[in-house]
Scaffold this motif. Structure first.
Motif, PDB file in Angstrom:
ATOM      1  N   ILE A   4     -11.828   0.867-112.202  1.00  0.00           N
ATOM      2  CA  ILE A   4     -10.531  -0.130-112.794  1.00  0.00           C
ATOM      3  C   ILE A   4     -10.098   0.930-114.431  1.00  0.00           C
ATOM      4  CG2 ILE A   4      -8.928  -1.875-113.591  1.00  0.00           C
ATOM      5  CD1 ILE A   4     -10.905  -2.991-111.618  1.00  0.00           C
ATOM      6  N   GLU A   5      -8.682   1.302-114.355  1.00  0.00           N
ATOM      7  CA  GLU A   5      -8.134   2.042-115.275  1.00  0.00           C
ATOM      8  C   GLU A   5      -7.224   0.696-115.471  1.00  0.00           C
ATOM      9  OE1 GLU A   5      -6.420   5.991-114.436  1.00  0.00           O
ATOM     10  OE2 GLU A   5      -8.089   6.077-113.052  1.00  0.00           O
ATOM     11  N   LEU A   6      -6.886   0.917-116.928  1.00  0.00           N
ATOM     12  CA  LEU A   6      -6.348  -0.733-117.687  1.00  0.00           C
ATOM     13  C   LEU A   6      -5.493   0.226-118.935  1.00  0.00           C
ATOM     14  CD1 LEU A   6      -9.108  -2.990-117.932  1.00  0.00           C
ATOM     15  CD2 LEU A   6      -7.375  -3.273-115.999  1.00  0.00           C
ATOM     16  N   ALA A   7      -3.825   1.082-118.376  1.00  0.00           N
ATOM     17  CA  ALA A   7      -3.144   1.294-120.338  1.00  0.00           C
ATOM     18  C   ALA A   7      -1.854   0.326-119.804  1.00  0.00           C
ATOM     19  CB  ALA A   7      -3.399   3.004-119.543  1.00  0.00           C
ATOM     20  N   ASN A   8      -1.590   0.050-120.605  1.00  0.00           N
ATOM     21  CA  ASN A   8      -0.051  -0.111-121.171  1.00  0.00           C
ATOM     22  C   ASN A   8       0.643  -0.640-119.820  1.00  0.00           C
ATOM     23  OD1 ASN A   8      -0.388   1.685-123.339  1.00  0.00           O
ATOM     24  ND2 ASN A   8       0.381   4.172-121.676  1.00  0.00           N
ATOM     25  N   ASP A   9      -0.321  -2.089-119.601  1.00  0.00           N
ATOM     26  CA  ASP A   9       0.408  -3.242-119.059  1.00  0.00           C
ATOM     27  C   ASP A   9      -0.025  -2.597-117.788  1.00  0.00           C
ATOM     28  OD1 ASP A   9       0.297  -5.068-120.967  1.00  0.00           O
ATOM     29  OD2 ASP A   9       2.327  -4.588-121.202  1.00  0.00           O
ATOM     30  N   GLN A  10      -0.923  -1.443-117.381  1.00  0.00           N
ATOM     31  CA  GLN A  10      -0.460  -0.993-115.573  1.00  0.00           C
ATOM     32  C   GLN A  10      -2.402  -1.681-115.560  1.00  0.00           C
ATOM     33  OE1 GLN A  10       2.209   0.668-113.611  1.00  0.00           O
ATOM     34  NE2 GLN A  10       2.769  -0.147-115.085  1.00  0.00           N
ATOM     35  N   VAL A  11      -2.015  -1.478-114.243  1.00  0.00           N
ATOM     36  CA  VAL A  11      -3.803  -1.589-113.559  1.00  0.00           C
ATOM     37  C   VAL A  11      -3.814  -0.678-112.503  1.00  0.00           C
ATOM     38  CG1 VAL A  11      -6.093  -2.653-112.589  1.00  0.00           C
ATOM     39  CG2 VAL A  11      -3.923  -3.957-114.104  1.00  0.00           C
ATOM     40  N   ARG A  12      -5.187   0.242-112.224  1.00  0.00           N
ATOM     41  CA  ARG A  12      -4.969   0.694-111.487  1.00  0.00           C
ATOM     42  C   ARG A  12      -6.347   0.553-110.049  1.00  0.00           C
ATOM     43  NH1 ARG A  12      -2.876   6.718-111.077  1.00  0.00           N
ATOM     44  NH2 ARG A  12      -3.787   6.472-109.525  1.00  0.00           N
ATOM     45  N   ILE A  13      -6.515   0.457-109.495  1.00  0.00           N
ATOM     46  CA  ILE A  13      -7.768   0.270-108.578  1.00  0.00           C
ATOM     47  C   ILE A  13      -7.951   1.013-107.325  1.00  0.00           C
ATOM     48  CG2 ILE A  13      -7.164  -1.717-108.415  1.00  0.00           C
ATOM     49  CD1 ILE A  13     -10.290  -2.705-107.792  1.00  0.00           C
ATOM     50  N   ASP A  14      -9.496   1.580-107.363  1.00  0.00           N
ATOM     51  CA  ASP A  14      -9.716   2.663-106.185  1.00  0.00           C
ATOM     52  C   ASP A  14      -9.333   1.655-104.711  1.00  0.00           C
ATOM     53  OD1 ASP A  14     -10.570   3.804-104.092  1.00  0.00           O
ATOM     54  OD2 ASP A  14     -12.539   5.241-105.163  1.00  0.00           O
ATOM     55  N   ALA A  15      -8.430   2.264-104.290  1.00  0.00           N
ATOM     56  CA  ALA A  15      -8.035   1.249-102.797  1.00  0.00           C
ATOM     57  C   ALA A  15      -9.401   0.630-102.494  1.00  0.00           C
ATOM     58  CB  ALA A  15      -7.261   1.574-101.665  1.00  0.00           C
ATOM     59  N   ASP A  16     -10.267   2.211-102.170  1.00  0.00           N
ATOM     60  CA  ASP A  16     -11.675   2.323-101.551  1.00  0.00           C
ATOM     61  C   ASP A  16     -12.727   0.614-101.451  1.00  0.00           C
ATOM     62  OD1 ASP A  16     -11.155   4.159 -99.962  1.00  0.00           O
ATOM     63  OD2 ASP A  16     -12.607   5.411-101.595  1.00  0.00           O
ATOM     64  N   ILE A  17     -12.308   0.374-102.944  1.00  0.00           N
ATOM     65  CA  ILE A  17     -12.612  -1.200-103.428  1.00  0.00           C
ATOM     66  C   ILE A  17     -12.160  -2.427-103.151  1.00  0.00           C
ATOM     67  CG2 ILE A  17     -13.385  -2.575-105.617  1.00  0.00           C
ATOM     68  CD1 ILE A  17     -13.568  -0.154-107.396  1.00  0.00           C
ATOM     69  N   VAL A  18     -11.372  -3.107-102.979  1.00  0.00           N
ATOM     70  CA  VAL A  18     -10.258  -3.919-102.174  1.00  0.00           C
ATOM     71  C   VAL A  18     -10.188  -3.203-100.625  1.00  0.00           C
ATOM     72  CG1 VAL A  18      -7.924  -5.115-102.135  1.00  0.00           C
ATOM     73  CG2 VAL A  18      -8.746  -3.550-104.381  1.00  0.00           C
ATOM     74  N   ALA A  19     -10.133  -2.381-100.485  1.00  0.00           N
ATOM     75  CA  ALA A  19     -10.120  -2.454 -98.468  1.00  0.00           C
ATOM     76  C   ALA A  19     -11.629  -3.405 -98.024  1.00  0.00           C
ATOM     77  CB  ALA A  19      -9.612  -1.076 -98.325  1.00  0.00           C
ATOM     78  N   LYS A  20     -12.233  -2.562 -98.649  1.00  0.00           N
ATOM     79  CA  LYS A  20     -13.841  -2.602 -98.125  1.00  0.00           C
ATOM     80  C   LYS A  20     -14.001  -4.148 -98.582  1.00  0.00           C
ATOM     81  CE  LYS A  20     -18.913  -1.879 -99.555  1.00  0.00           C
ATOM     82  NZ  LYS A  20     -19.851  -1.507-100.195  1.00  0.00           N
ATOM     83  N   ALA A  21     -13.395  -5.098 -99.463  1.00  0.00           N
ATOM     84  CA  ALA A  21     -13.487  -6.342 -99.245  1.00  0.00           C
ATOM     85  C   ALA A  21     -12.850  -7.022 -98.576  1.00  0.00           C
ATOM     86  CB  ALA A  21     -13.468  -7.200-100.710  1.00  0.00           C
ATOM     87  N   PHE A  22     -10.931  -6.873 -98.145  1.00  0.00           N
ATOM     88  CA  PHE A  22     -10.426  -7.458 -97.709  1.00  0.00           C
ATOM     89  C   PHE A  22     -10.938  -7.131 -95.298  1.00  0.00           C
ATOM     90  CE2 PHE A  22      -7.276  -7.630-100.449  1.00  0.00           C
ATOM     91  CZ  PHE A  22      -6.886  -9.826 -99.822  1.00  0.00           C
ATOM     92  N   ARG A  23     -12.144  -5.883 -95.648  1.00  0.00           N
ATOM     93  CA  ARG A  23     -12.512  -5.444 -94.128  1.00  0.00           C
ATOM     94  C   ARG A  23     -11.272  -4.451 -93.593  1.00  0.00           C
ATOM     95  NH1 ARG A  23     -15.983 -10.765 -93.442  1.00  0.00           N
ATOM     96  NH2 ARG A  23     -17.842 -10.558 -94.702  1.00  0.00           N
ATOM     97  N   ILE A  24     -11.085  -3.213 -94.392  1.00  0.00           N
ATOM     98  CA  ILE A  24      -9.533  -3.323 -93.561  1.00  0.00           C
ATOM     99  C   ILE A  24      -9.955  -1.544 -94.002  1.00  0.00           C
ATOM    100  CG2 ILE A  24      -8.163  -5.106 -93.366  1.00  0.00           C
ATOM    101  CD1 ILE A  24      -6.449  -4.643 -96.108  1.00  0.00           C
ATOM    102  N   ASP A  25      -9.451  -0.842 -93.411  1.00  0.00           N
ATOM    103  CA  ASP A  25      -9.436   0.591 -94.093  1.00  0.00           C
ATOM    104  C   ASP A  25      -7.469   0.654 -95.169  1.00  0.00           C
ATOM    105  OD1 ASP A  25      -6.218   3.126 -93.720  1.00  0.00           O
ATOM    106  OD2 ASP A  25      -8.775   3.587 -93.040  1.00  0.00           O
ATOM    107  N   PRO A  26      -8.761   1.610 -96.213  1.00  0.00           N
ATOM    108  CA  PRO A  26      -7.451   1.350 -97.689  1.00  0.00           C
ATOM    109  C   PRO A  26      -5.920   2.186 -96.901  1.00  0.00           C
ATOM    110  CG  PRO A  26      -9.593   2.805 -97.570  1.00  0.00           C
ATOM    111  CD  PRO A  26      -9.262   2.452 -95.963  1.00  0.00           C
TER     112      PRO A  26
END
Length: 99
Positions: A4-26
């Protein structure tokens, strides 16, 4: 490497991580976030949780919670069934799983 990248009140996370948890394609995750059918919330830890962040993603039937340290390394990722407020029927009961 941070997940996860945290900078200047922005958050970026690899879509693969979240998609896997939702059990869907990124790509499906990205489309659903653009459509607003998957939403998110960002929280910074305080007190004994200082230095940690929590990202929570909500769909109509699932909630994904990711906790990371201040370096952006994922400490925990869990997903549970979730009934979005205003919906009438909920998903089947399911135990939390680490993803």
């Amino acid at each position: 490497m941070a997940q996860i990248e945290l900078a200047n009140d922005q958050v970026r996370i690899d879509a693969d991580i979240v998609a896997k948890a939702f059990r869907i394609d990124p790509r499906d995750l990205q489309n659903r976030m653009r459509e607003g059918t998957i939403t998110s919330r960002f929280e910074q830890g305080e007190g004994e949780d200082a230095g940690k962040v929590r990202l929570t993603f909500f769909s109509e039937d699932r909630k994904v919670r990711i906790t990371a340290d201040e370096g952006g390394n994922v400490l925990n990722c869990s997903a549970i069934p979730y009934l979005r407020p205003g919906t009438q029927e909920g998903p089947a009961t399911e135990a939390a799983d680490d993803t």
